[in-house]
Design an enzyme around this catalytic site. Sequence first.
Site, PDB file in Angstrom:
ATOM      1  N   TYR A 183       0.917  -1.215  -0.074  1.00 14.59           N
ATOM      2  CA  TYR A 183       0.162  -0.115   0.034  1.00 14.59           C
ATOM      3  C   TYR A 183       0.754   1.111  -0.077  1.00 14.59           C
ATOM      4  O   TYR A 183       1.709   1.287   0.674  1.00 14.59           O
ATOM      5  CB  TYR A 183      -1.008  -0.045   1.355  1.00 14.59           C
ATOM      6  N   GLU A 233      -0.546   4.917  -0.473  1.00 13.29           N
ATOM      7  CA  GLU A 233      -1.509   6.047  -0.513  1.00 13.29           C
ATOM      8  C   GLU A 233      -0.591   7.382  -0.502  1.00 13.29           C
ATOM      9  O   GLU A 233       0.500   7.344   0.637  1.00 13.29           O
ATOM     10  CB  GLU A 233      -2.421   5.934   0.374  1.00 13.29           C
ATOM     11  N   ASP A 252      -7.409  13.915 -24.629  1.00 12.72           N
ATOM     12  CA  ASP A 252      -7.345  12.516 -24.113  1.00 12.72           C
ATOM     13  C   ASP A 252      -6.830  11.645 -25.328  1.00 12.72           C
ATOM     14  O   ASP A 252      -7.503  11.530 -26.207  1.00 12.72           O
ATOM     15  CB  ASP A 252      -8.939  12.085 -23.774  1.00 12.72           C
ATOM     16  N   THR A 262      -4.489   6.110 -21.455  1.00 11.85           N
ATOM     17  CA  THR A 262      -4.312   4.937 -20.723  1.00 11.85           C
ATOM     18  C   THR A 262      -3.115   4.714 -21.477  1.00 11.85           C
ATOM     19  O   THR A 262      -2.393   5.138 -22.161  1.00 11.85           O
ATOM     20  CB  THR A 262      -5.440   3.783 -21.292  1.00 11.85           C
ATOM     21  N   LYS A 317      -2.957   0.741 -24.740  1.00 12.23           N
ATOM     22  CA  LYS A 317      -3.274   0.548 -26.184  1.00 12.23           C
ATOM     23  C   LYS A 317      -2.069   0.807 -27.063  1.00 12.23           C
ATOM     24  O   LYS A 317      -1.381  -0.135 -26.960  1.00 12.23           O
ATOM     25  CB  LYS A 317      -4.417   1.880 -26.563  1.00 12.23           C
ATOM     26  N   ARG A 363      -2.235  -2.350 -18.412  1.00 11.31           N
ATOM     27  CA  ARG A 363      -3.656  -1.760 -17.970  1.00 11.31           C
ATOM     28  C   ARG A 363      -3.554  -0.579 -17.045  1.00 11.31           C
ATOM     29  O   ARG A 363      -3.367  -1.019 -16.042  1.00 11.31           O
ATOM     30  CB  ARG A 363      -4.655  -2.534 -17.704  1.00 11.31           C
TER      31      ARG A 363
END
Length: 422
Positions: free
Chosen positions: A57, A59, A203, A229, A232, A238
């Site tokens: 973790y 954060e 985008d 992203t 692609k 991903r």
Amino acid sequence: MTHQPAIPTLSSADPEIAGLIEAEAARQHDKIRLIASENYVSQAVLEATGTVLTNKYSEGYAGKRYYEGQQLIDPVELLAIERAKAVFGVEHANVQPYSGSPANLAAYLAFAQPGDTVLGMALPDGGHLTHGWSVSATGKWFNAVRYGVRKETGRVDLDQVRDLAREHRPKLIFAGGTAIPRTIDFPAFAEIAREVDAVLVADIAHIAGLVAGGAHPSPVGHAPVITTTTHKTLRGPRGAMILSDAEHAKAVDKAVFPGLQGGPHNHTTAAIAVALGEAAKPGFRDYAHAIVANARALAEALIERGYDLVSGGTDNHLLLVDLTSKQIGGKPAAKALDAAGIELNYNTVPFDPRKPFDPSGIRLGTAAITTRGLKPEHQPLIAEWIDRTITAAVAEDTAALQKISAEVRELLSAFPIPGYRA
Ligand code: DSN
């Protein structure tokens, strides 16, 4: 025949899941992957995603975390950030968004208030759900105004964008989408955004790899905020990133964490860093240009066979085919093509008289087949298979589909993919 990296421990611990993964690797090998938003990541990217980094973790941001034990996570994230800044030539990069939709939501959270007006491309014309489409939270919580393409050209109607911007004074303008086969004119969008004092968000999810490789003009210097992203054309895991200028950096970071997300997915961050390292190599420029060359060759071959392409062709990795003249809907065509070993998705076309779940078109992209090593000389054969499949589907000739899928498998056996050893 095995998944690469091999998964022997998983195979004995959970043969059911391992079997499905092995079968999926073989399926990915045996089909021509023409889904415009998919690719094959390298073995190095695959390895990075399957590491102990998933246990941690983190954060917060490097040097300012809410959990101890970040001695090695901070350098991983900082490497990803530095590589993103270098590859795209930007002042700031946030590599934590879980995927494209959260990255776009972060742009809303950073630069707009619920109820504010936003301007984005309509989904049926090639936009994305999160650009303010009605069924998305962005369409429900914001006053979304939508632009589209010109009927005669199939290209973005920049006069409409300007008129709508002047009339509605949006806080945010989105440029980009999911089914745009032509070059996006970022300078023109920037001029409109400047005139109405809106934040322009580019985008570039679909074209990020082309931008990184110099095969599509960059939005940097035109859009202060860029979402993308990473999986692609950029050929990473991903995930997603938000790139920005220094002025918008703080708001972007605050929106991603603590605004929207909890802990970043560190294994994904590492894999993004690996993919960006690959994108920085000279060979990636060749890859990006080869994607476009393949798309152009496939477009020409389909046009020769009488297929209608939205906008008449392509400038990038993506083709949108309107099947109306072929007397078949996009969905039955996509299903028949899948049966014939050619994987793509059905898609609306601009001004589509049919419904989104049963639209008139199919969308194709060449990023994955280019990774595999297919070249422009293979595209006439792919177009022939597509044409034979559509003809067979109209005639309900399932035997023909099986024959085509065997031919497809035979060609592909000479083009291995990372992730599978035949
Ligand atoms: N689902 C992606 C695509 O296929 O284009 C966009 O989110």
